[in-house]
Design a protein around this motif. Structure first.
Motif, short mmCIF file in Angstrom:
data_model
loop_
_atom_site.label_atom_id
_atom_site.label_comp_id
_atom_site.label_asym_id
_atom_site.label_seq_id
_atom_site.Cartn_x
_atom_site.Cartn_y
_atom_site.Cartn_z
N ASP A 362 0.18 -0.83 -0.22
CA ASP A 362 -0.16 0.05 -0.40
C ASP A 362 0.92 1.04 -0.22
O ASP A 362 1.90 1.38 0.63
CB ASP A 362 -1.03 -0.34 1.36
CG ASP A 362 -2.03 -0.64 1.58
OD1 ASP A 362 -2.03 -2.01 0.33
OD2 ASP A 362 -1.94 -1.77 2.09
N PRO A 363 1.15 1.99 -0.78
CA PRO A 363 1.10 3.41 -0.47
C PRO A 363 1.53 3.96 0.33
O PRO A 363 1.98 4.42 1.06
CB PRO A 363 0.44 4.46 -1.71
CG PRO A 363 0.10 3.02 -2.40
CD PRO A 363 -0.64 2.25 -1.91
N LEU A 364 0.41 3.99 1.54
CA LEU A 364 0.25 4.97 3.29
C LEU A 364 -0.77 3.98 3.57
O LEU A 364 -2.11 3.15 3.45
CB LEU A 364 -0.63 5.70 2.96
CG LEU A 364 -0.02 7.35 2.69
CD1 LEU A 364 -0.08 8.59 2.65
CD2 LEU A 364 1.53 7.09 3.87
N LEU A 402 -2.93 14.24 -5.10
CA LEU A 402 -3.21 13.48 -5.48
C LEU A 402 -2.70 12.77 -4.24
O LEU A 402 -1.95 11.48 -4.22
CB LEU A 402 -4.05 12.23 -6.59
CG LEU A 402 -4.09 13.76 -7.38
CD1 LEU A 402 -4.21 12.39 -9.02
CD2 LEU A 402 -5.44 14.52 -7.46
N VAL A 403 -3.09 12.29 -3.18
CA VAL A 403 -3.26 11.22 -2.56
C VAL A 403 -3.61 10.42 -2.55
O VAL A 403 -5.40 10.00 -2.73
CB VAL A 403 -3.78 12.23 -0.64
CG1 VAL A 403 -2.99 11.26 0.68
CG2 VAL A 403 -2.46 13.04 -0.39
N PRO A 404 -2.93 8.85 -2.59
CA PRO A 404 -3.79 7.53 -2.60
C PRO A 404 -4.31 6.94 -1.25
O PRO A 404 -4.23 7.94 -0.13
CB PRO A 404 -2.38 6.53 -2.86
CG PRO A 404 -1.04 7.36 -1.89
CD PRO A 404 -1.29 8.94 -2.27
N ALA A 405 -4.95 5.81 -1.18
CA ALA A 405 -6.20 5.50 -0.21
C ALA A 405 -5.23 4.85 0.53
O ALA A 405 -4.18 4.87 0.50
CB ALA A 405 -6.75 4.80 -1.41
N ASN A 417 -2.03 1.10 22.45
CA ASN A 417 -2.68 2.16 22.20
C ASN A 417 -1.29 2.78 21.18
O ASN A 417 -1.20 3.66 21.06
CB ASN A 417 -2.34 2.96 23.20
CG ASN A 417 -3.66 2.94 24.21
OD1 ASN A 417 -4.09 3.02 23.84
ND2 ASN A 417 -3.34 3.10 25.80
N GLN A 418 -0.30 1.53 20.42
CA GLN A 418 0.23 2.23 20.02
C GLN A 418 -0.24 2.21 18.21
O GLN A 418 -1.35 1.46 17.79
CB GLN A 418 1.46 1.37 19.74
CG GLN A 418 2.81 1.40 21.19
CD GLN A 418 3.43 0.68 21.05
OE1 GLN A 418 3.57 -0.47 19.94
NE2 GLN A 418 4.59 1.04 21.63
N TYR A 419 0.37 3.28 17.56
CA TYR A 419 0.14 2.82 15.51
C TYR A 419 1.73 3.11 14.93
O TYR A 419 2.64 4.03 15.53
CB TYR A 419 -1.36 4.10 15.76
CG TYR A 419 -0.28 6.04 15.51
CD1 TYR A 419 0.08 5.83 14.58
CD2 TYR A 419 -0.20 6.28 16.88
CE1 TYR A 419 0.12 7.45 15.15
CE2 TYR A 419 -0.63 7.77 16.94
CZ TYR A 419 0.65 8.36 16.03
OH TYR A 419 1.13 9.64 16.28
N VAL A 420 1.42 2.68 14.33
CA VAL A 420 2.60 3.05 13.20
C VAL A 420 1.83 3.46 11.30
O VAL A 420 1.07 2.89 11.38
CB VAL A 420 2.98 1.17 12.74
CG1 VAL A 420 4.12 1.42 11.46
CG2 VAL A 420 3.38 1.14 13.79
N LEU A 421 2.54 4.05 10.89
CA LEU A 421 2.30 4.91 9.47
C LEU A 421 3.62 4.32 8.88
O LEU A 421 4.42 3.83 8.72
CB LEU A 421 2.53 6.20 9.88
CG LEU A 421 1.79 6.63 10.37
CD1 LEU A 421 2.48 8.49 10.98
CD2 LEU A 421 0.18 6.79 10.90
N LYS A 422 3.32 3.89 8.10
CA LYS A 422 3.68 3.48 6.78
C LYS A 422 3.47 3.96 5.40
O LYS A 422 2.85 3.99 5.03
CB LYS A 422 3.34 1.51 6.78
CG LYS A 422 4.27 1.01 8.19
CD LYS A 422 3.64 -0.29 7.58
CE LYS A 422 4.07 -1.11 9.14
NZ LYS A 422 3.89 -3.06 8.61
#
Length: 701
Positions: A362-364, A402-405, A417-422
């Motif tokens: 996934d792009p994001l 254009l930001v992808p989905a 409560n953690q999150y990660v951005l890829k």
């Protein structure tokens, strides 16, 4: 010899003609119904219309049974109103003929003499039973179901809309499918709201039928005795029988339409017609039918019970249970064979073609711990998916990109409560938020200390504290900036999108941007592509601009600049500099302060000279080659000026010559990515510049 076969034009068929003029047809029917209430009708016309009323009611009932979803018959509420009005107009026309001529045609006479055997007492009893069934049972139940369905449908609309947005965000559906689903949700709400009101028509029709038969009997009794000289029994027999016949001939269609109304409001949105669903569900359990057969068999031996009907019922139920059991056994054997064949044959997952599903990224992507799932679940009040949709739209308006989905998924390997951005499968940032708490940040004016979980704001690295909801008001009064967990996460994601916008811009997105620009400025696009520049070269220029957070929304101006200078050089870095100069006003406006001034610090001429003398031509183009010690000294001097601007509340902006701008930017982009580097050629004439510092080197002349 040739034969020419001409296909009949569907538009010339009778149904085609009716379809083209359907609006006039419906308007004519409405006018005719009103005219029937005013003008007397001949007996034969009334007979035809009564038969048409019965046929219409039966057709509506059958259509409702074969409809799998309510929206397939969305015109039902309007049709119900017209059918009710038509039936009432027939009541009025029949009443007029009965009272004027003591005769209302062959249909009503047949219902009065044949259906109830010419006995008006029996007719009245049958009529009352029909009205009770319609009014008390069907109409009352259908009205209640319609009311509840309308209420629940309207309450569920926001959740359905958010679910559609979530699927759109996740890339499960496209914009066209999302628009179709939104329209269906709106149509469903309108339908059940209309059905809630339409059931009142049926209820009112049942009440009107009771009142009309009483009025007709009394009126006929008065007309027969006072005007026609009949005796009491003759008047009672004649007018009561005709009135009962008229009531039956209109109440039977009313009962059919009431049943159709009940079927429509109790539809569950299945994919099959009512008959198929009933057969598949009622006969889904052979054991239940077998037990029914046993019960009827035991009733046969009870003294006084009728033997033959019970035996027939028990035998029929047993036969059905037997055939259903055989069907189940055959289905189980077939399923076992298919399972064995699948196990013996190579599975689809072993085929090379399916491996392509495993190599895409996934792009994001945003992966969250299980404790953050409520933030993304609309059913639990989560707004994360909606906020991400707004983020993508805002990024398109601000940056022109254009930001992808952005795919959101849970990951049980993370903390709650953690999150990660890829970014393209690679982790680029992570953070931690606490649902039920608020993040309080001190902008510099708050003196009170807050008790809570000390942390760092993930987007900009500011010191902050997670506080409970009870402390929120106190923190706001004390001067803290207080935000909820969703806002913290979305702000971090927004900063990530802005920081990596250049990496998200692929050739595919570049082509989409150019396609949109071609509709607005086809001349410049046609001049530039493909003879002068390729898609990849334009992508590189746009990526250079986005890397320094310059909006590419004014794509026409960018393409105009490229068309002007691409003939002189193919170096995309130099073309980027020319493009930036064309966007000078927009760039300066982006960094203006509150007072409208552009606050900067400059480069000392000696520093400019050092940089200019150390620019070398390499295989990768023009590059700045400096001694590492000189690089550290120069970066230290720039950092001092950045801190000076930050202390005064200004965004860090350095001003240098056009020739050195991109090299200065390359020098500071790793250690000071937020520093904006402008050239003198990028300062628009209407911009007022306030220079408050100068970068100097101790050993420079």
């Amino acid at each position: 010899m040739s034969v020419v076969v001409q296909q009949q034009d569907k538009s010339q068929s009778p149904m085609g003609v009716l379809s083209r003029h359907s609006d006039l047809l419906i308007a004519g029917v409405a006018v005719m119904i009103i005219a029937m209430m005013i003008l007397p009708l001949p007996h034969w016309v009334l007979d035809l219309l009564l038969c048409a009323n019965i046929a219409l009611a039966l057709s509506i009932l059958l259509v409702s049974m074969y409809t799998s979803e309510p929206l397939e018959f969305s015109s039902f509420p309007s049709l119900l109103l017209l059918a009710t009005l038509f039936r009432l107009s027939l009541n009025i026309s029949a009443t007029r003929l009965i009272l004027l001529h003591a005769d209302a045609g062959a249909v009503i006479s047949a219902f009065g003499s044949v259906v109830v055997g010419g006995n008006y007492v029996v007719g009245i009893v049958v009529f009352i039973i029909l009205v009770i069934i319609q009014f008390v049972v069907i109409t009352n139940g259908a009205g209640r179901v319609a009311e509840v369905a309308a209420r629940f449908t309207l309450d569920a609309m926001p959740g359905k809309q958010m679910a559609i947005d979530a699927d759109l965000n996740a890339g499960v559906i496209d914009e066209k499918e999302a628009l179709r689903r939104r329209k269906n949700v709106a149509r469903e709400a309108d339908f059940y709201g209309a059905m809630d009101g339409a059931t009142k028509f049926v209820r009112g029709d049942a009440i009107a039928a009771i009142i009309m038969i009483i009025v007709n009997v009394l009126g006929g009794f008065a007309v027969g005795i006072a005007q026609r000289g009949m005796d009491i029994m003759q008047a009672l027999q004649t007018y009561t029988l005709l009135t009962v016949g008229e009531g039956l001939v209109t109440q039977i269609p009313a009962l059919l339409i009431s049943t159709a109304t009940g079927l429509m409001v109790t539809k569950n949105g299945g994919e099959k017609s009512l008959g198929l669903e009933l057969m598949s569900q009622v006969f889904s359990s052979p054991k239940a039918i077998a037990i029914t057969a046993c019960v009827f068999g035991m009733l046969v031996v009870v003294p006084g019970m009728p033997k033959l009907p019970l035996l027939l019922a028990a035998g029929l139920a047993g036969l059905i249970a037997y055939f259903l059991t055989q069907n189940e056994k055959q289905a189980a054997v077939q399923a076992a064979k298919e399972k064995a064949m699948k196990a013996a044959a190579p599975t689809a997952s072993n085929k090379p073609e399916s491996m392509t599903d495993l190599i895409g990224v996934d792009p994001l992507a945003l992966e969250v711990g299980y404790g953050l799932i409520p933030l993304a679940d609309p059913k639990q009040g989560g707004e994360l998916l909606d906020r991400i949709t707004m983020l993508r739209k805002q990024a398109a308006m601000d940056m022109g990109a254009l930001v992808p989905a952005i795919r959101v998924r849970d990951n049980v390997q993370f903390g709650a409560n953690q999150y990660v951005l890829k970014l393209r499968g690679t982790e680029v940032a992570r953070g931690e938020v606490f649902p039920g708490h608020y993040l309080a940040m001190n902008p510099g004016g708050a003196a009170e200390k807050l008790s809570g979980i000390n942390t760092v704001e993930p987007a900009f690295g500011l010191p902050a504290t997670w506080i409970s909801e009870s402390q929120k008001m106190f923190a706001e009064v004390a001067g803290y900036t207080v935000v909820d967990p969703t806002t913290v996460l979305v702000t971090h994601l927004t900063e990530l999108v802005r920081r990596h916008a250049s990496e998200l811009l692929t050739r595919q997105e570049t082509q989409q941007i150019l396609d949109a620009a071609k509709e607005e400025a086809p001349t410049v696009v046609g001049e530039l592509i493909p003879d002068v520049m390729g898609i990849g070269d334009i992508q590189k220029v746009l990526q250079n601009l986005l890397a320094e957070r310059v909006s590419i929304r004014d794509i026409v101006a960018i393409l105009e600049a490229l068309a002007d200078f691409a003939g002189a050089t193919k170096d995309t870095d130099i073309l980027t500099e020319y493009t930036r100069q064309r966007l000078a006003l927009a760039i300066c406006r982006q960094h203006q302060g509150v007072e409208g001034k552009l606050t900067v610090f400059g480069m000392h001429p000696s520093v400019e000279q050092i940089i200019t003398e150390n620019i070398r031509q390499t295989e990768l183009g023009m590059r700045l080659i400096l001694d590492p010690g000189l690089v550290q000294e120069l970066l230290s001097a720039i950092r001092d000026q950045v801190e000076k601007l930050a202390a005064r509340g200004h965004s860090p902006v350095v001003l240098c010559s056009p020739r050195t701008r991109m090299h200065v930017r390359g020098l500071v982009e790793q250690s000071m990515p937020t520093l904006t580097v402008l050239s003198y050629a990028e300062i628009a004439p209407e911009i007022e510049v306030d220079s408050i510092g100068m970068v100097k080197l101790k050993n420079a002349n």
